[in-house]
Design a protein around this motif. Sequence first.
Motif, PDB file in Angstrom:
ATOM      1  N   VAL A  22       0.847  -1.197   0.000  1.00  0.00           N
ATOM      2  CA  VAL A  22       0.000   0.000   0.000  1.00  0.00           C
ATOM      3  C   VAL A  22       0.883   1.248   0.000  1.00  0.00           C
ATOM      4  O   VAL A  22       0.649   2.199  -0.752  1.00  0.00           O
ATOM      5  CB  VAL A  22      -0.942  -0.011   1.236  1.00  0.00           C
ATOM      6  CG1 VAL A  22      -1.633   1.338   1.403  1.00  0.00           C
ATOM      7  CG2 VAL A  22      -1.963  -1.133   1.107  1.00  0.00           C
ATOM      8  N   ASP A  23       1.936   1.220   0.807  1.00  0.00           N
ATOM      9  CA  ASP A  23       2.842   2.376   0.864  1.00  0.00           C
ATOM     10  C   ASP A  23       3.507   2.634  -0.484  1.00  0.00           C
ATOM     11  O   ASP A  23       3.651   3.777  -0.908  1.00  0.00           O
ATOM     12  CB  ASP A  23       3.930   2.141   1.921  1.00  0.00           C
ATOM     13  CG  ASP A  23       3.370   2.198   3.334  1.00  0.00           C
ATOM     14  OD1 ASP A  23       2.362   2.894   3.544  1.00  0.00           O
ATOM     15  OD2 ASP A  23       3.938   1.533   4.217  1.00  0.00           O
ATOM     16  N   CYS A  24       3.931   1.548  -1.134  1.00  0.00           N
ATOM     17  CA  CYS A  24       4.568   1.702  -2.456  1.00  0.00           C
ATOM     18  C   CYS A  24       3.574   2.307  -3.449  1.00  0.00           C
ATOM     19  O   CYS A  24       3.900   3.227  -4.190  1.00  0.00           O
ATOM     20  CB  CYS A  24       5.054   0.350  -2.980  1.00  0.00           C
ATOM     21  SG  CYS A  24       6.563  -0.209  -2.168  1.00  0.00           S
ATOM     22  N   ARG A  25       2.344   1.773  -3.418  1.00  0.00           N
ATOM     23  CA  ARG A  25       1.328   2.284  -4.338  1.00  0.00           C
ATOM     24  C   ARG A  25       1.065   3.765  -4.074  1.00  0.00           C
ATOM     25  O   ARG A  25       1.014   4.582  -4.988  1.00  0.00           O
ATOM     26  CB  ARG A  25       0.033   1.474  -4.129  1.00  0.00           C
ATOM     27  CG  ARG A  25      -0.967   1.594  -5.257  1.00  0.00           C
ATOM     28  CD  ARG A  25      -2.332   1.170  -4.764  1.00  0.00           C
ATOM     29  NE  ARG A  25      -2.731   1.985  -3.629  1.00  0.00           N
ATOM     30  CZ  ARG A  25      -3.681   1.658  -2.746  1.00  0.00           C
ATOM     31  NH1 ARG A  25      -4.326   0.522  -2.859  1.00  0.00           N
ATOM     32  NH2 ARG A  25      -3.981   2.478  -1.758  1.00  0.00           N
ATOM     33  N   ASP A  26       0.942   4.116  -2.783  1.00  0.00           N
ATOM     34  CA  ASP A  26       0.671   5.517  -2.439  1.00  0.00           C
ATOM     35  C   ASP A  26       1.830   6.430  -2.828  1.00  0.00           C
ATOM     36  O   ASP A  26       1.624   7.565  -3.245  1.00  0.00           O
ATOM     37  CB  ASP A  26       0.402   5.649  -0.937  1.00  0.00           C
ATOM     38  CG  ASP A  26      -0.987   5.128  -0.581  1.00  0.00           C
ATOM     39  OD1 ASP A  26      -1.762   4.833  -1.512  1.00  0.00           O
ATOM     40  OD2 ASP A  26      -1.280   5.011   0.614  1.00  0.00           O
ATOM     41  N   THR A  27       3.044   5.924  -2.648  1.00  0.00           N
ATOM     42  CA  THR A  27       4.208   6.734  -3.005  1.00  0.00           C
ATOM     43  C   THR A  27       4.161   7.102  -4.483  1.00  0.00           C
ATOM     44  O   THR A  27       4.413   8.247  -4.865  1.00  0.00           O
ATOM     45  CB  THR A  27       5.504   5.954  -2.694  1.00  0.00           C
ATOM     46  OG1 THR A  27       5.534   5.675  -1.300  1.00  0.00           O
ATOM     47  CG2 THR A  27       6.736   6.762  -3.068  1.00  0.00           C
ATOM     48  N   LEU A  28       3.811   6.131  -5.313  1.00  0.00           N
ATOM     49  CA  LEU A  28       3.712   6.429  -6.748  1.00  0.00           C
ATOM     50  C   LEU A  28       2.474   7.289  -7.027  1.00  0.00           C
ATOM     51  O   LEU A  28       2.529   8.228  -7.817  1.00  0.00           O
ATOM     52  CB  LEU A  28       3.659   5.131  -7.559  1.00  0.00           C
ATOM     53  CG  LEU A  28       4.998   4.370  -7.616  1.00  0.00           C
ATOM     54  CD1 LEU A  28       4.828   3.032  -8.324  1.00  0.00           C
ATOM     55  CD2 LEU A  28       6.077   5.203  -8.328  1.00  0.00           C
ATOM     56  N   LYS A  29       1.380   6.978  -6.333  1.00  0.00           N
ATOM     57  CA  LYS A  29       0.122   7.692  -6.572  1.00  0.00           C
ATOM     58  C   LYS A  29       0.243   9.191  -6.248  1.00  0.00           C
ATOM     59  O   LYS A  29      -0.215  10.037  -7.009  1.00  0.00           O
ATOM     60  CB  LYS A  29      -0.958   7.057  -5.691  1.00  0.00           C
ATOM     61  CG  LYS A  29      -2.330   7.689  -5.752  1.00  0.00           C
ATOM     62  CD  LYS A  29      -3.323   6.810  -4.992  1.00  0.00           C
ATOM     63  CE  LYS A  29      -4.484   7.620  -4.428  1.00  0.00           C
ATOM     64  NZ  LYS A  29      -5.252   6.826  -3.436  1.00  0.00           N
TER      65      LYS A  29
ATOM     66  N   GLU B  69       7.690  20.369  -5.935  1.00  0.00           N
ATOM     67  CA  GLU B  69       6.722  20.162  -7.014  1.00  0.00           C
ATOM     68  C   GLU B  69       6.987  18.891  -7.812  1.00  0.00           C
ATOM     69  O   GLU B  69       6.072  18.340  -8.391  1.00  0.00           O
ATOM     70  CB  GLU B  69       6.679  21.379  -7.954  1.00  0.00           C
ATOM     71  CG  GLU B  69       7.882  21.496  -8.877  1.00  0.00           C
ATOM     72  CD  GLU B  69       8.005  22.871  -9.514  1.00  0.00           C
ATOM     73  OE1 GLU B  69       8.121  23.838  -8.753  1.00  0.00           O
ATOM     74  OE2 GLU B  69       7.995  22.960 -10.750  1.00  0.00           O
ATOM     75  N   VAL B  70       8.230  18.431  -7.866  1.00  0.00           N
ATOM     76  CA  VAL B  70       8.482  17.185  -8.591  1.00  0.00           C
ATOM     77  C   VAL B  70       8.662  15.990  -7.655  1.00  0.00           C
ATOM     78  O   VAL B  70       8.699  14.857  -8.116  1.00  0.00           O
ATOM     79  CB  VAL B  70       9.680  17.282  -9.575  1.00  0.00           C
ATOM     80  CG1 VAL B  70       9.410  18.315 -10.653  1.00  0.00           C
ATOM     81  CG2 VAL B  70      10.987  17.549  -8.860  1.00  0.00           C
ATOM     82  N   SER B  71       8.781  16.223  -6.357  1.00  0.00           N
ATOM     83  CA  SER B  71       8.987  15.126  -5.397  1.00  0.00           C
ATOM     84  C   SER B  71       8.245  15.332  -4.096  1.00  0.00           C
ATOM     85  O   SER B  71       8.844  15.240  -3.026  1.00  0.00           O
ATOM     86  CB  SER B  71      10.484  15.008  -5.054  1.00  0.00           C
ATOM     87  OG  SER B  71      11.182  14.318  -6.030  1.00  0.00           O
ATOM     88  N   PRO B  72       6.951  15.601  -4.152  1.00  0.00           N
ATOM     89  CA  PRO B  72       6.282  15.935  -2.885  1.00  0.00           C
ATOM     90  C   PRO B  72       6.429  14.835  -1.830  1.00  0.00           C
ATOM     91  O   PRO B  72       6.741  15.121  -0.675  1.00  0.00           O
ATOM     92  CB  PRO B  72       4.818  16.140  -3.301  1.00  0.00           C
ATOM     93  CG  PRO B  72       4.678  15.486  -4.632  1.00  0.00           C
ATOM     94  CD  PRO B  72       6.017  15.591  -5.287  1.00  0.00           C
ATOM     95  N   VAL B  73       6.223  13.591  -2.238  1.00  0.00           N
ATOM     96  CA  VAL B  73       6.262  12.504  -1.251  1.00  0.00           C
ATOM     97  C   VAL B  73       7.671  12.322  -0.711  1.00  0.00           C
ATOM     98  O   VAL B  73       7.883  12.215   0.505  1.00  0.00           O
ATOM     99  CB  VAL B  73       5.753  11.196  -1.880  1.00  0.00           C
ATOM    100  CG1 VAL B  73       5.813  10.067  -0.857  1.00  0.00           C
ATOM    101  CG2 VAL B  73       4.332  11.360  -2.402  1.00  0.00           C
ATOM    102  N   PHE B  74       8.650  12.293  -1.609  1.00  0.00           N
ATOM    103  CA  PHE B  74      10.019  12.013  -1.176  1.00  0.00           C
ATOM    104  C   PHE B  74      10.585  13.143  -0.303  1.00  0.00           C
ATOM    105  O   PHE B  74      11.363  12.908   0.613  1.00  0.00           O
ATOM    106  CB  PHE B  74      10.922  11.740  -2.373  1.00  0.00           C
ATOM    107  CG  PHE B  74      10.495  10.536  -3.181  1.00  0.00           C
ATOM    108  CD1 PHE B  74      10.229   9.325  -2.559  1.00  0.00           C
ATOM    109  CD2 PHE B  74      10.350  10.610  -4.565  1.00  0.00           C
ATOM    110  CE1 PHE B  74       9.826   8.208  -3.285  1.00  0.00           C
ATOM    111  CE2 PHE B  74       9.948   9.500  -5.300  1.00  0.00           C
ATOM    112  CZ  PHE B  74       9.682   8.300  -4.665  1.00  0.00           C
ATOM    113  N   ILE B  75      10.179  14.373  -0.604  1.00  0.00           N
ATOM    114  CA  ILE B  75      10.641  15.502   0.212  1.00  0.00           C
ATOM    115  C   ILE B  75      10.096  15.385   1.638  1.00  0.00           C
ATOM    116  O   ILE B  75      10.821  15.539   2.616  1.00  0.00           O
ATOM    117  CB  ILE B  75      10.176  16.846  -0.414  1.00  0.00           C
ATOM    118  CG1 ILE B  75      10.881  17.098  -1.746  1.00  0.00           C
ATOM    119  CG2 ILE B  75      10.351  18.001   0.569  1.00  0.00           C
ATOM    120  CD1 ILE B  75      12.155  17.858  -1.680  1.00  0.00           C
ATOM    121  N   LEU B  76       8.806  15.067   1.753  1.00  0.00           N
ATOM    122  CA  LEU B  76       8.228  14.921   3.091  1.00  0.00           C
ATOM    123  C   LEU B  76       8.860  13.740   3.821  1.00  0.00           C
ATOM    124  O   LEU B  76       9.115  13.788   5.025  1.00  0.00           O
ATOM    125  CB  LEU B  76       6.719  14.724   3.000  1.00  0.00           C
ATOM    126  CG  LEU B  76       5.910  15.923   2.495  1.00  0.00           C
ATOM    127  CD1 LEU B  76       4.420  15.588   2.457  1.00  0.00           C
ATOM    128  CD2 LEU B  76       6.139  17.144   3.390  1.00  0.00           C
TER     129      LEU B  76
END
Lengths: 436, 436
Positions: A22-29, B69-76
């Motif tokens: 789920v985390d992987c999917r959300d990361t991409l989503k 803007e290009v990495s919202p998830v990874f930045i957080l």
Amino acid sequence: LLEKCFSLDLPDQPETLEQLLVDCRDTLKYGVSTGHPRFFNQLSSGLDVIGIAGEWLTSTANTNMFTYEVSPVFILMEEFLLRKMQSIVGWSDDEGDGFFCPGGTISNLYSILVARYHFYPEVKTRGMGLLPQLALFTSEHSHYSVKKSAAVLGMGSDNVVMVKCDERGKMIPAELEACIVTAEEKGLVPFYVNATAGTTVYGAFDPLNAIADICHKHTLWMHVDRGGGGLLMSDRHRMKLQGIERAWSVTWNPHKMMGVPLQCSVILVKKRGLLQECNELGAEYLFQTDKPYDVSYDTGDKSIQCGRHVDVFKLWLMWKAKGSEGFGSQVNKCLENAEYLYDQLQRKTDFELVFKSKPEHSNVCFWYIPPSLRGLMKRVAPRIKSRMMEKGSVLIGYQPLGAKVNFFRCVFSNPATQQEDIDFLLDEITRLGDDL
Amino acid sequence: LLEKCFSLDLPDQPETLEQLLVDCRDTLKYGVSTGHPRFFNQLSSGLDVIGIAGEWLTSTANTNMFTYEVSPVFILMEEFLLRKMQSIVGWSDDEGDGFFCPGGTISNLYSILVARYHFYPEVKTRGMGLLPQLALFTSEHSHYSVKKSAAVLGMGSDNVVMVKCDERGKMIPAELEACIVTAEEKGLVPFYVNATAGTTVYGAFDPLNAIADICHKHTLWMHVDRGGGGLLMSDRHRMKLQGIERAWSVTWNPHKMMGVPLQCSVILVKKRGLLQECNELGAEYLFQTDKPYDVSYDTGDKSIQCGRHVDVFKLWLMWKAKGSEGFGSQVNKCLENAEYLYDQLQRKTDFELVFKSKPEHSNVCFWYIPPSLRGLMKRVAPRIKSRMMEKGSVLIGYQPLGAKVNFFRCVFSNPATQQEDIDFLLDEITRLGDDL
């Protein structure tokens, strides 16, 4: 907001495999689809399946470029690819050295580092204290990494002289010459000139031969940043880089227009052995000299980094898959897209080009002018981009430059982008912006 | 030899998919199995499937850490993980800053860069010319990256003072104090001390509290290199790092004993905002300030690199999969392996320990003494290693250190390594070495 859809929390106890999926999917989503044909935000885009396969194999091999003993194949591959790239730049067989770096800024930093060492080898052991006040030259449209590197290396960002450009964003050689003279009059010692082959915003090519003449006359190190973003691979466009073979060092970033997955950047240095001399410390506890192979294959003491990520394989595999000609046509396609966008923009009344001449690179810079907002142009691009980010339909970069207020800069590096995506971009900007 | 089994050649025309698969197979076949439980050559080993899955997703996302803007998830995620790591180091909630770097050497370079800026902010714009001659201090057993960074940053490698260690490889605090005084007498200005928590060869821990006292007394920047290689994650072993919370900056490399795929290194800086001030150039053409979100999430102007590879996700995913306790027991396992090897070595007559005391880290250093070669010990380790490389059965590093001739250094970071692999190592050394 994002923090609410997504739990970043790290537990003391393991989580289940289901939760990880789920985390992987959300990361991409919740991430940004940089591989989408309508992602125009940066040059690092596209989703080359062979390149990704190469990166996957690399991470599975999980090794390190510092010694031949742990990376025999990748070390030979790097050596081979560097020779190939050096010959494409136009250097002779007995010239050329280099390696893959974590990004173009670090590649540019290396160019200044070896240039300083070339002229003042004592700096390595004794520091900047004994040196004169050095001056560096780069165009006002060049990447900020020259200034940043000068700050890091202890030269001071104020000693980077920003040379004026013409309307098209190209460094003016007469201005460079004048800046060198002025710096000398101030007691500074010029030693390094950075020429840009494909500036970030305008995609402009500095006149390399004219700059090389000036560097030759004053005995300055000539570096070329961005090696044309892959244009060297195209028979149709490589003449835009005439004179690059006269550079003493070149930064080439295959992770941009050549579509190689991030990170993939190369520093090439013409004079062989200089990188090694400049950086080696001979730490025998890490780089033993009594190993059963030719230890000149160990690259760890030649770089600033000790461990170094394997960035070569994905490029090598993509090159095999496309052939040199495939990279050439990929680059041609990007430039055709840029010309198509340029043609469309000329026909539309609510868009305006930032400069009138045909694009030389894949960059196209323009404003959108909504009916009600003539005169308040500065806010238009940010507000449209904000709406784009919310809607997620397309992404493009904007920026001001000098006296020019915020304008869109479109770049093409994704081979999947079609003309209909370009049409969509312009229509979407109009849709999102016409009520501003 | 390898060049004969394997064609590196790059064609003008595309090759077939079949050929590409052969190339991928050969790349793995002729590569070194760093994930094998008998790969003892470096700490970067193991093959964590969750970590690899994380790296695969990262390369598929193919984005960049420079802007939200290009990495919202990874930045957080990066922000979140840094806070977590800072709290494990022992800093308070309003302290701590940092980011992921391309390797530990670059992380250490950042520590010196921000230390210099902290004491002499004018260096950023004006260069080293106006500064006094600075001196840095690190132990003779520390990683060479302190010297290399001093050379790169324009301070001169000669101005790095190598402080003496005790027999166990730990910096001697009284020696540090004496070196500081001597440097001042020579007209140098001390400003930075690097303490190592887990040296490369011996795995020794410098006495952090005693070093912190000296740094406090002389107002010197205290950096801790290698944050104990994951020992902070272990309740059983973290007391070996007492005093780390007093450091002004810490390098922590999860790609070592925590088994995260390469590259994964973090620089942590206690004083918030310093990295940004030190490195920012405010290039508005890249980092626009009128974006529709809080631009303090854009990390691109805080680092030397412009584009920056996403190294956070694999660590985050592994942490989820193992939990903090899972990392802790993984580290405990590595140290148990080291103790087991130490016990075995004490029982064997043809092996000799380089130092007698129990290992504190996962490093175990030893000689193999073949019957015929007492007195010619220097050549033993290289010749056995050469045979290992040919046979491919096991791989271990060796090096000289100071007056001690070439000895093997065994390190444990792969959770898959069992006691039988350790037995195999010793038996194999004997098999390969007894006719020397």
